[in-house]
Design a protein around this motif. Structure first.
Motif, PDB file in Angstrom:
ATOM      1  N   ASP A 166     -30.737   7.477  -7.232  1.00 37.82           N
ATOM      2  CA  ASP A 166     -30.540   6.177  -7.877  1.00 37.82           C
ATOM      3  C   ASP A 166     -30.802   5.082  -6.860  1.00 37.82           C
ATOM      4  OD1 ASP A 166     -29.917   4.469 -10.016  1.00 37.82           O
ATOM      5  OD2 ASP A 166     -27.828   4.297  -9.385  1.00 37.82           O
ATOM      6  N   THR A 167     -31.179   3.915  -7.380  1.00 39.84           N
ATOM      7  CA  THR A 167     -31.418   2.735  -6.558  1.00 39.84           C
ATOM      8  C   THR A 167     -30.687   1.569  -7.191  1.00 39.84           C
ATOM      9  OG1 THR A 167     -33.653   3.577  -6.128  1.00 39.84           O
ATOM     10  CG2 THR A 167     -33.216   1.292  -5.514  1.00 39.84           C
ATOM     11  N   HIS A 178     -29.934  -6.720  -0.503  1.00 43.55           N
ATOM     12  CA  HIS A 178     -29.626  -5.340  -0.116  1.00 43.55           C
ATOM     13  C   HIS A 178     -30.068  -4.349  -1.182  1.00 43.55           C
ATOM     14  CE1 HIS A 178     -27.301  -6.490   3.421  1.00 43.55           C
ATOM     15  NE2 HIS A 178     -26.930  -7.522   2.689  1.00 43.55           N
ATOM     16  N   ARG A 179     -30.532  -3.211  -0.705  1.00 40.09           N
ATOM     17  CA  ARG A 179     -30.892  -2.107  -1.593  1.00 40.09           C
ATOM     18  C   ARG A 179     -30.036  -0.915  -1.193  1.00 40.09           C
ATOM     19  NH1 ARG A 179     -37.045  -0.054  -1.770  1.00 40.09           N
ATOM     20  NH2 ARG A 179     -36.645   0.370   0.430  1.00 40.09           N
ATOM     21  N   ARG A 223     -27.513   1.880   2.809  1.00 39.59           N
ATOM     22  CA  ARG A 223     -27.665   0.454   2.504  1.00 39.59           C
ATOM     23  C   ARG A 223     -28.771  -0.104   3.386  1.00 39.59           C
ATOM     24  NH1 ARG A 223     -25.626  -4.601   4.468  1.00 39.59           N
ATOM     25  NH2 ARG A 223     -24.334  -3.471   5.967  1.00 39.59           N
ATOM     26  N   GLU A 224     -29.743  -0.728   2.736  1.00 40.16           N
ATOM     27  CA  GLU A 224     -30.861  -1.341   3.445  1.00 40.16           C
ATOM     28  C   GLU A 224     -30.865  -2.842   3.209  1.00 40.16           C
ATOM     29  OE1 GLU A 224     -34.108   2.249   2.922  1.00 40.16           O
ATOM     30  OE2 GLU A 224     -34.085   0.626   1.462  1.00 40.16           O
ATOM     31  N   ARG A 235     -29.022  -0.530   7.266  1.00 39.28           N
ATOM     32  CA  ARG A 235     -27.815  -1.157   7.825  1.00 39.28           C
ATOM     33  C   ARG A 235     -26.621  -0.224   7.871  1.00 39.28           C
ATOM     34  NH1 ARG A 235     -29.098  -5.658  10.562  1.00 39.28           N
ATOM     35  NH2 ARG A 235     -30.637  -6.856   9.424  1.00 39.28           N
ATOM     36  N   GLU A 236     -26.515   0.673   6.908  1.00 38.95           N
ATOM     37  CA  GLU A 236     -25.395   1.628   6.868  1.00 38.95           C
ATOM     38  C   GLU A 236     -25.865   2.938   6.268  1.00 38.95           C
ATOM     39  OE1 GLU A 236     -22.408  -0.113   4.382  1.00 38.95           O
ATOM     40  OE2 GLU A 236     -21.649  -1.407   5.968  1.00 38.95           O
TER      41      GLU A 236
END
Length: 137
Positions: free
Chosen positions: A38-39, A45-46, A57-58, A75-76
């Motif tokens: 899923d997106t 943030h994506r 998390r991008e 990022r995470e």
């Protein structure tokens, strides 16, 4: 800092390849079906959810239609854990085909071998998904 670069020829027009890549909210449907479950988009943030429940998390940095370039940063949730991540996709014309270039910069350098393997498999899976959805010649 380790820099990892993959380039692959894709049997699809640059416009089609870019249309799939720039559809940043449909990674699970169009770019990496099966690998990404899923997106979800929230502002810049994506969030990518994987079949095992893991979420990355991008930060989406650039979506440039003129140069067909997408830039993002994890990022995470990176596995292995990263101190720094910055990546870009570029789509180039190659006759009737396309070349997809994926460049990823990471720290620590010790994470590079695993990231290189994962991105190598990932770009091959992207090629399959993009070609499967392209108009036949």
């Amino acid at each position: 800092m380790a820099s990892i670069r993959h380039e692959i020829a894709i049997n699809a027009s640059p416009q089609h390849v870019w249309d799939v890549l720039r559809d940043v909210g449909a990674v699970h449907d169009r770019l990496l079906p099966g690998r990404v479950a899923d997106t979800r988009l929230e502002g810049p943030h994506r969030f990518l959810a994987f079949p095992d429940g893991h979420i990355i998390r991008e930060l989406l940095i650039t979506i440039d239609d003129d140069t067909r370039r997408l830039v993002y940063s994890v990022r995470e949730g990176a596995r292995p854990a990263l101190d720094y991540h910055h990546a870009s996709f570029e789509v180039h014309a190659d006759g009737a085909r396309s070349r997809l270039v994926w460049t990823t910069d990471v720290l620590p350098d010790t994470a590079a071998p695993e990231i290189r393997i994962r991105t190598g498999f990932g770009i091959a899976e992207m090629k399959q998904a993009i070609e499967a959805s392209a108009d036949p010649d």
